[in-house]
Design an enzyme around this catalytic site. Structure first.
Site: not given
Ligand code: PLP
Ligand SMILES: N[C@@H](CCOP(=O)(O)O)C(=O)O
Length: 471
Positions: A112
């Site tokens: 993120k």
């Molecule tokens: C460590 C981790 N892996 C994978 C995901 C999944 O990613 P996305 O929500 O973009 O599918 C998340 C949360 O979004 C995450 O925090």
């Molecule tokens: N896994 C995410 C959930 C939110 O996902 P986002 O990519 O839409 O912000 C988290 O860690 O908060």
């Protein structure tokens, strides 16, 4: 570049407005009106570029109406200068065909950071010339929250109200959020799941009076700028493995479908992507949708990969928009049906279209632990449970032997030390940049999972937008 809403009724916006808006006023998600397409020569020219230079080249077409190239470069240099690895998102080879793309070298140890470090700077830049205050309302299953808080703590003209599901994030994740005591950061543990938190965020935007009064903004991947920043590392990795002359497959641990949608966007832009593997845990709505057309919600099961404990994946709507021929009215009707019945069935034609690029896999806890053990015993890499779900799916995927497979390593193993230790016998230490986490004071409110409770909290602790935005 103009951005249109997936539900077809909101006005098209330029980059600055789309970044500040987050969610479209009709409840839809913004997407570029059309994809900028890179030629093979343009992709070849990315070879050997630094991460910052790659980011500038890839994102330039999306931001051109708001930021010039020098400005974009300065923002990217500042955002990625905070990463602990010179390559920002290094590629690690595991065996002859499998690679890990390490996305966790940012300040909060998850992928993120790649987008949120930039988004924090974009907010600052766009708010500096406006007489308005922005109220971020966000939902997190652990990682978005800590990355957004790191990026926005102490910044002027912005408050962050971050909702996490009480007891369903790891201790490290919770403390990364709740030990940040800056006055503009407001952590809220809700009595519910991530899906409940995400539904409250969307309901807050749908209350247009409240959303306007507080000038709500988003840091979740409903915000287009998040995905724009995430698509850069697909280009960065693929050119290192031979693109544009060789196609590369990516395995993506998936929850909210944001990260893998960024891969889809990269493919739309001309990157040769052989396949995108959508790897889910037992909360497998996306696997059921892509493999059998069954997009129906169930109950969320807490797992050792808590950031993926999601049923309603916001960004799947962005793919559905394309699968509905970019017909906003048709998708709006389909989403209304889904919101009422909690189910949608993809037609055979829609499934076949999606299958051109996507395959999916559901990885259970044993397979996840096995992938962590394989990573450690066979390659010496300690990986986190989310990345292990991606790696397990990557190793099981049926792909031509000459296609390299890149698994996105989405979190540092130290964020999920207990699960890693259970699987591998190794307990990863906390990197220096977050040491001291367990000695710091925590601060957060605990509230019921209702829109009313959250709005009251924002009214009590937040700042109204002050002036109306020009129409
Ligand atoms: C460590 C981790 N892996 C994978 C995901 C999944 O990613 P996305 O929500 O973009 O599918 C998340 C949360 O979004 C995450 O925090
Ligand atoms: N896994 C995410 C959930 C939110 O996902 P986002 O990519 O839409 O912000 C988290 O860690 O908060």
């Amino acid at each position: 570049m103009r951005y249109v809403s997936t539900r077809g009724a909101a006005a098209a916006l330029g980059f600055e407005d789309v970044t500040l808006a987050g969610l479209a006023s009709d409840g839809g998600l913004y997407l570029p009106e059309s994809w900028p397409v890179f030629t093979s020569d343009q992709i070849a020219a990315l070879k050997g570029l630094s991460y910052v230079d790659t980011a500038v080249a890839v994102m330039k077409p999306f931001v051109a109406d708001a930021i010039d190239e020098a400005g974009l470069r300065a923002l990217c240099a500042a955002a990625y200068g905070r990463f602990a690895h010179a390559a920002v998102t290094p590629l690690v080879q595991l065996d002859q065909r499998h690679f890990l793309l390490e996305l966790f070298h940012g300040p909060t140890l998850a992928f993120k950071d790649v987008a949120l470090q930039l988004l924090g700077l974009l907010f600052e830049r766009f708010l500096s010339s406006r007489d308005t205050h922005l109220t971020i309302i966000g939902a997190t299953s652990g990682d978005t929250g800590s990355a957004a808080i790191d990026a926005l703590a102490g910044r002027a003209k912005v408050d962050v109200f971050m909702l996490h599901p009480a007891g369903r994030v790891s201790d490290v994740q919770r403390r990364q959020m709740t030990t940040v005591l800056a006055p503009n950061i407001h952590n809220i543990a809700i009595d519910g799941s991530f899906d409940d938190a995400q539904a409250i965020v969307k309901a807050a935007f749908a209350d247009t009076d409240f959303a306007g009064r507080y000038r709500l903004g988003a840091v979740n991947s409903i915000n287009w700028a998040r995905l724009m920043a995430q698509l850069v590392y697909y280009f960065y990795a693929a050119v290192r493995l031979g693109a544009p002359d060789r196609a590369v497959a990516f395995s993506v641990p998936t929850g909210n479908f944001g990260d893998v949608f960024a891969g889809y966007a990269a493919a739309k832009m001309g990157l040769p992507v052989a396949k995108l593997i959508v790897a889910t845990n037992v909360n497998d709505i996306l696997h059921r949708a892509l493999s059998a057309g069954d997009y129906s919600t169930g109950t969320v099961t807490p797992t050792a990969a808590p950031s993926m404990d999601i049923q309603v994946s916001s960004n799947f709507e962005r793919l559905l928009f394309d699968l509905h021929g970019r017909d906003g009215a048709a998708l709006s009707a389909a989403m209304a049906g889904f919101e009422a019945d909690r189910r949608m069935t993809l037609s055979e034609a829609q499934r076949a279209e999606a299958a051109g690029l996507f395959v999916s896999a559901r990885v259970d806890p044993d397979e996840m632990a096995l992938a962590m053990r394989w990573g450690f015993q066979e390659t010496g890499q300690i990986i986190d449970p989310h990345s292990a779900i991606g790696l397990s799916a990557a190793r099981a995927a049926d792909l031509p032997a000459d296609v390299p497979v890149v698994t996105l390593a989405t979190a540092h193993p130290a964020k999920f030390r207990d699960a890693v230790e259970r699987a591998t016998g190794q307990r990863p230490g906390l990197p220096a940049r977050i040491s001291g986490l367990f000695e710091r004071e925590e601060r957060y409110a605990t509230l019921p999972a209702t829109l009313g409770a959250i709005q009251e909290h924002i009214v009590a602790h937040g700042t109204p937008a002050r002036v109306a935005e020009p129409a």
